[in-house]
Write an enzyme that holds these catalytic residues in place. Structure first.
Site, PDB file in Angstrom:
ATOM      1  N   HIS A 146     -15.584  44.116  45.555  1.00 24.93           N
ATOM      2  CA  HIS A 146     -16.400  42.736  45.034  1.00 24.93           C
ATOM      3  C   HIS A 146     -17.645  42.826  46.183  1.00 24.93           C
ATOM      4  O   HIS A 146     -17.394  43.504  47.128  1.00 24.93           O
ATOM      5  CB  HIS A 146     -15.667  41.672  45.328  1.00 24.93           C
ATOM      6  CG  HIS A 146     -14.465  41.454  44.503  1.00 24.93           C
ATOM      7  ND1 HIS A 146     -14.539  41.167  43.213  1.00 24.93           N
ATOM      8  CD2 HIS A 146     -13.013  41.777  44.675  1.00 24.93           C
ATOM      9  CE1 HIS A 146     -13.409  41.235  42.748  1.00 24.93           C
ATOM     10  NE2 HIS A 146     -12.288  41.453  43.546  1.00 24.93           N
TER      11      HIS A 146
ATOM     12  N   ARG B  42     -14.493  49.149  37.993  1.00 24.58           N
ATOM     13  CA  ARG B  42     -15.308  48.232  37.561  1.00 24.58           C
ATOM     14  C   ARG B  42     -16.028  48.261  36.565  1.00 24.58           C
ATOM     15  O   ARG B  42     -16.924  47.419  36.151  1.00 24.58           O
ATOM     16  CB  ARG B  42     -15.855  47.512  38.697  1.00 24.58           C
ATOM     17  CG  ARG B  42     -15.431  47.228  39.973  1.00 24.58           C
ATOM     18  CD  ARG B  42     -14.436  45.990  39.580  1.00 24.58           C
ATOM     19  NE  ARG B  42     -13.687  45.505  41.039  1.00 24.58           N
ATOM     20  CZ  ARG B  42     -12.596  44.557  40.741  1.00 24.58           C
ATOM     21  NH1 ARG B  42     -11.941  44.595  39.677  1.00 24.58           N
ATOM     22  NH2 ARG B  42     -12.204  44.132  41.735  1.00 24.58           N
TER      23      ARG B  42
ATOM     24  N   HIS C 226       2.068  44.317  37.522  1.00 28.64           N
ATOM     25  CA  HIS C 226       1.564  43.453  38.616  1.00 28.64           C
ATOM     26  C   HIS C 226       2.666  42.019  38.682  1.00 28.64           C
ATOM     27  O   HIS C 226       2.390  41.325  37.546  1.00 28.64           O
ATOM     28  CB  HIS C 226       0.088  43.048  38.652  1.00 28.64           C
ATOM     29  CG  HIS C 226      -0.138  41.986  39.444  1.00 28.64           C
ATOM     30  ND1 HIS C 226      -1.368  42.093  40.156  1.00 28.64           N
ATOM     31  CD2 HIS C 226       0.221  40.878  40.105  1.00 28.64           C
ATOM     32  CE1 HIS C 226      -1.844  41.066  41.104  1.00 28.64           C
ATOM     33  NE2 HIS C 226      -0.428  40.242  40.715  1.00 28.64           N
TER      34      HIS C 226
ATOM     35  N   ASP D 151      -5.029  50.356  45.195  1.00 27.33           N
ATOM     36  CA  ASP D 151      -5.369  49.083  44.582  1.00 27.33           C
ATOM     37  C   ASP D 151      -6.861  48.852  45.014  1.00 27.33           C
ATOM     38  O   ASP D 151      -7.319  47.696  45.052  1.00 27.33           O
ATOM     39  CB  ASP D 151      -4.413  47.900  44.717  1.00 27.33           C
ATOM     40  CG  ASP D 151      -4.811  46.907  43.996  1.00 27.33           C
ATOM     41  OD1 ASP D 151      -5.387  46.941  43.160  1.00 27.33           O
ATOM     42  OD2 ASP D 151      -4.368  45.733  44.367  1.00 27.33           O
TER      43      ASP D 151
END
Length: 444
Positions: free
Chosen positions: A313, A63, A177, A309
């Protein structure tokens, strides 16, 4: 140069388990032998615990830059170290996206000062950065990432000509992906018409369906065969996709490889009722039958790698209605523990676990001197106690987001120590203030 002598351990490496001592000298493993003595080395008694190569996670989202309220390279690599992950490869869908060489090097600069684990990054392919991609040295980073379906931080590559050009114009591993965008959009429109934004989470694997995954994976594989590109398909989630891959040749000779993630091996659609959007991932967690077929393909070597993965959040973001709740969740601290739990349940052997989480990522990405417990290799090592009960609670979570989909689970193993480049980086909940992580180098 520090020397550390690890005594009284059981090494798990290259399809065998054996009692030995291991001598670390500086960054490297100097000697593996029984009954080593060394007058200079600091001696650490591992009390019969298992010693594994450090886990290599080929797919994380840490992030940074731009989304640092969710996690940072420092916070998430620290959590990874606590989970026995000594090496990670981070994805390009940050803000700004890692789609130029300049932005790639900016990420490397952040990691150089903040990171707790060995690191590299994937370069993002887009509809309009082919010329930049052509300039990228094949040893500069771990590979190229293409989103063939939109996900967090939309980097969708949907121009067929561009896609083929990318496949023809890089020697690097192309990681994809794979979800068919048209199928997903049609499904989403159907259910939004029925429910508005508050679509039941149980419909997530119906919207991001088996068909969407298979259409995209099969198309990527066909393109790889046509162009000769080196393709690695990230996070398989369906049983039907596993038949697209082979186990008839060694990994080193494969041009098309596959990965499965922790959540697709652990959860099924039966868990949405309890976990809700906490297990909302793209691709979606699907049926128990899909999960079983993923396990079968992992164990028979059609699937080559187990990864996370990891994609944190905040809990406030996850608590939104379906259409606004982002996909992804934090996993690096608990991935190895989850797979060790599956070993206890008889699902996978320790040797196969190490192959899929340590050896194979090193082979697949041509990583220099990592992924194995060998003399002359970097001393990235994990001490695991196999007789330790610990429940995952908010108080023992290291992720910046402060939650885990495994909260309430009691694992039967524990990461006692993690060594990174010969340095004791983590021990029983305590991190060394002296970071010793390195940028990955490759042999391509």
């Amino acid at each position: 140069m520090s020397r550390i002598l690890l005594k009284n351990t059981k090494v798990v490496n290259e399809n065998s388990i054996f009692e030995t001592d291991v001598l670390l000298d500086g960054d490297f493993i100097a000697r593996i032998d029984t009954d080593i003595t060394d007058d200079i080395a600091k001696v650490i008694d591992l009390n019969g615990d298992y010693l594994l190569p450090g886990v290599i996670d080929d797919q994380v989202h840490f992030r940074e830059p731009g989304l640092t309220h969710k996690g940072t390279i420092a916070t998430e690599s620290r959590a990874a170290l606590a989970g026995g992950i000594t090496t990670f490869m981070e994805q390009p869908n940050t803000n700004p996206q890692t789609t130029t060489i300049e932005k790639l090097e900016e990420k490397f600069a952040i990691a150089a000062k903040d990171v707790y684990a060995n690191y590299s990054f994937l370069f993002g392919g887009t509809n309009d950065n082919l010329e930049e991609l052509k300039k990228l040295d094949k040893n500069a980073c771990s590979g190229v990432k293409l989103f063939l379906g939109s996900s967090t931080g939309n980097m969708l590559v949907d121009d067929e000509a561009v896609l083929e050009n990318i496949f023809r114009n890089t020697e690097m591993v192309i990681s994809t992906h794979c979800e068919d965008e048209g199928t997903i959009r049609a499904n989403m429109a159907k259910y939004q018409k029925m429910y508005g934004d508050d679509i039941p989470i149980a419909l997530h694997p119906i919207i991001r369906s088996e068909e969407a995954c298979y259409l995209s994976s099969s198309k990527a594989i066909a393109l790889a065969k046509k162009t000769g590109a080196r393709l690695h398909v990230f996070h398989l989630s369906t049983g039907i996709e596993t038949d697209l891959f082979t186990n008839t040749i060694p990994l080193e000779e494969k041009k098309i490889t596959a990965e499965v993630c922790i959540h697709h091996l652990w959860f099924s659609d039966e868990d949405y009722a309890e976990k809700g959007t906490l297990i909302k991932w793209n691709p979606a967690v699907k049926t128990a039958t899909d999960r079983e077929k993923l396990w079968e393909a992992l164990l028979d070597d059609r699937i080559d790698i187990i990864a996370t993965d990891h994609a944190p959040h905040t809990i406030e973001e996850k608590d939104n209605p379906y259409t606004k709740a982002p996909s992804g969740g934090p996993l690096v601290q608990h991935a190895l523990l989850a797979m060790l739990q599956k070993e206890k349940e008889g699902k996978i052997s320790l040797e196969k676990l190490v192959e899929k989480m340590c050896h194979n990522p090193a082979k697949l990405f041509d990583i220099d001197k990592r992924g194995f417990i060998r003399e002359g290799y970097y001393a990235d090592l994990v001490q695991v106690n196999r007789d330790s009960q610990k429940e995952v609670t908010k108080s023992n979570i290291f992720y910046k987001c402060g939650w885990s989909p495994f909260e309430g689970v009691t694992f039967g193993s524990k990461v006692v120590r993690t060594f990174i480049n010969g340095h004791l980086g983590y021990e029983n909940g305590i991190f060394s203030e002296e970071k010793n992580a390195k940028r990955l180098t490759f042999n391509r």
